[in-house]
Design a protein around this motif. Structure first.
Motif, PDB file in Angstrom:
ATOM      1  N   TYR A  50      -5.565  -9.845   3.972  1.00 45.24           N
ATOM      2  CA  TYR A  50      -5.187  -8.462   4.271  1.00 45.24           C
ATOM      3  C   TYR A  50      -3.774  -8.520   4.848  1.00 45.24           C
ATOM      4  N   ASN A  59     -11.547  -8.394   2.156  1.00 43.63           N
ATOM      5  CA  ASN A  59     -10.565  -7.593   1.424  1.00 43.63           C
ATOM      6  C   ASN A  59      -9.410  -8.527   1.083  1.00 43.63           C
ATOM      7  N   ARG A 100      -6.245  -5.407  -7.881  1.00 46.02           N
ATOM      8  CA  ARG A 100      -7.377  -4.821  -7.152  1.00 46.02           C
ATOM      9  C   ARG A 100      -7.458  -3.319  -7.386  1.00 46.02           C
ATOM     10  N   TYR A 152     -15.717  -3.979   6.969  1.00 41.66           N
ATOM     11  CA  TYR A 152     -16.577  -3.582   5.838  1.00 41.66           C
ATOM     12  C   TYR A 152     -18.037  -3.955   6.083  1.00 41.66           C
ATOM     13  N   GLY A 172      -5.286   2.434  -5.533  1.00 46.40           N
ATOM     14  CA  GLY A 172      -4.567   1.361  -4.852  1.00 46.40           C
ATOM     15  C   GLY A 172      -5.026   1.253  -3.410  1.00 46.40           C
ATOM     16  N   GLN A 173      -4.285   1.929  -2.526  1.00 47.31           N
ATOM     17  CA  GLN A 173      -4.617   1.902  -1.094  1.00 47.31           C
ATOM     18  C   GLN A 173      -6.077   2.345  -0.897  1.00 47.31           C
ATOM     19  N   GLY A 174      -6.791   1.598  -0.049  1.00 51.78           N
ATOM     20  CA  GLY A 174      -8.217   1.871   0.109  1.00 51.78           C
ATOM     21  C   GLY A 174      -8.496   3.002   1.080  1.00 51.78           C
ATOM     22  N   PHE A 184     -13.691  -2.624  -3.022  1.00 50.42           N
ATOM     23  CA  PHE A 184     -12.629  -3.089  -3.912  1.00 50.42           C
ATOM     24  C   PHE A 184     -13.203  -3.956  -5.026  1.00 50.42           C
ATOM     25  N   LYS A 214     -13.680   2.797   7.785  1.00 53.09           N
ATOM     26  CA  LYS A 214     -14.442   2.560   6.553  1.00 53.09           C
ATOM     27  C   LYS A 214     -15.860   3.107   6.694  1.00 53.09           C
ATOM     28  N   PHE A 273       0.847  -1.205   0.000  1.00 52.89           N
ATOM     29  CA  PHE A 273       0.000   0.000   0.000  1.00 52.89           C
ATOM     30  C   PHE A 273       0.876   1.247   0.000  1.00 52.89           C
TER      31      PHE A 273
END
Ligand code: PMP
Ligand code: GLN
Length: 395
Positions: A124, A173, A366, A204, A34-36, A319, A234, A18
């Motif tokens: 993850y 994820n 992703r 999530y 990329g990084q969420g 994602f 999130k 990330f």
């Protein structure tokens, strides 16, 4: 110095993918899928609650180790409101520095060196690292494209007398898989029969597109063996605040708290007041999370397919996973993702780094879609212009 500085068990962990990809996005001026993390902050009144707490001196000095009472109560109310799950804010709730710390403290607390931990790969990234730090042995159950469903028979076969814990993550994820009621029931059955602890990462939980999230702790006989983890990152779009939590039996929470107090001691005081207010937001806020995201999911899935990717439409999370097999000569997802910012001005995350089974994840890439619709549209435009070929979407 003759010895490597980094503990040899951690050799090879290096910089997280990330961080690498976010740096690449900054260096190349790319759109970072990329990084969420969202490109829009959470509700203004919640940001104001954090600022008010700082300015009025609430939480500026060490808050209680388990978390401020207001927040522990708000977490317990949230579990009852959405899942009819009763937890006592006095001793069944622990506030942590993000879900990341809850996961680390749980694994350090609940496993002994040599204990086996079953987890669904792609994991993850902190799972593998924390299992290693705790001296545990990870036992992967592989989720494979195109549907990324858990193989319950493989899981049953992987259980040995050294198995201690199942590390579950649904919605998952990076695959976006939401475990079905039957899958959760089968996993719960294995946990009960083999007397295993379940650590369930549910960050999530409010990002499920069909039906509702089901915490495994609500299944018969599971409350007493499950530690449930979530986070404000999130649900409220404040990933920088790092306020998470764990709920479970008093014994489990006490074990995790024992470790937490030597990792961070306490977690960001003023943010705890703000997250307590956030958890009390009306139902309309919570239902808007998934209804806003599903539109972006479809926009992005269709766009990625147009751009030539094989797309696996997620049932949850923010994602989308794709396969770049055969795309513009990609040798694998990692090589593809390192090239993509230079070629198209878009950053994504290669999935192979989350698999022990390198072949299973070799071409997985992703994309995060927690961005404004116009940003997603621009990313699609750039990817289409790159001209990757013809794609398709798999449900
Ligand atoms: N678990 C999963 C599956 C995640 O995707 C994330 C997000 N980074 C975390 C845990 C960590 O959450 P937090 O930012 O609250 O530490
Ligand atoms: N959870 C986010 C992701 O999967 C961010 C992870 C991180 O930066 N550690 O992208």
């Amino acid at each position: 110095m003759h010895r490597p500085l980094l503990n040899r068990n951690l050799a090879g962990l290096g910089t997280t993918i990330f961080a690498e990809m976010s740096e690449l996005a900054a260096a190349t001026g790319s759109i970072n899928l990329g990084q969420g993390f969202p490109d829009t902050d959470g509700p203004a009144e919640i940001a104001r609650a954090a600022a008010d707490a700082v300015l009025s001196g609430r939480g500026n000095q060490y808050p209680p180790g388990a978390g401020i009472p207001d927040l522990r109560r708000a977490i317990a109310d949230h579990q009852r409101r959405f899942y009819d799950l009763r937890v006592d804010p006095a001793d069944e709730v622990l506030v942590t520095t993000g879900a990341t710390e809850a996961i680390a403290a749980a694994l350090l607390a609940l496993i002994e060196p040599g204990d086996e931990v079953i987890a669904f790969e792609p994991y993850y990234d902190s799972y593998a690292a924390c299992i290693t730090m705790a001296g545990g042995v990870r036992v992967p159950i592989t989720l494979r494209e195109p549907d990324f469903r858990p193989d319950i028979d493989a899981m049953a076969a992987a259980i040995t007398e050294r198995t201690r814990l199942i590390l579950l993550n649904s919605p998952h994820n990076p695959t976006g898989t939401v475990f079905t009621a039957d899958e959760l029931a089968a996993i719960a059955d294995l946990a009960r029969r083999h007397d295993l602890v379940v650590v369930s990462d549910e960050v999530y939980e409010h990002m499920v597109f069909d039906g509702k999230h089901v915490p495994i702790a609500t299944l018969p006989g599971m409350r007493e063996r499950t530690l449930t983890i979530s986070s404000a990152a999130k649900t409220f779009s404040f990933t920088g605040w790092k306020i998470g939590w764990a709920t479970g039996t008093p014994e489990m929470v006490a074990a995790v708290r024992t470790v937490k107090q030597f990792l961070t001691y306490v977690s960001g005081g003023p943010f705890q007041y703000a997250v307590a207010a956030a958890l009390a937001l009306p139902d309309a806020y919570y239902s808007s999370i998934a209804s806003d995201l599903v539109v972006k999911r479809d926009l992005m899935c269709d766009g990625l397919a147009r751009a030539g990717f094989e797309v696996f439409r997620p049932a949850g999370t923010y994602f989308i996973t794709t396969s770049v097999r055969g795309l513009t000569g990609a040798a694998d997802g990692l090589e593809f993702c390192r090239r993509l910012p230079h070629q198209a001005g878009v950053v994504a995350i290669p999935m192979q780094v989350f698999y022990d089974d390198a072949e299973a994840g070799r071409f997985g890439v992703r994309f995060a879609f927690c961005k404004r619709a116009e940003v997603l549209a621009q990313a699609v435009d750039r990817l289409c212009r790159m001209g990757a070929g013809r794609g398709q979407v798999t449900a």
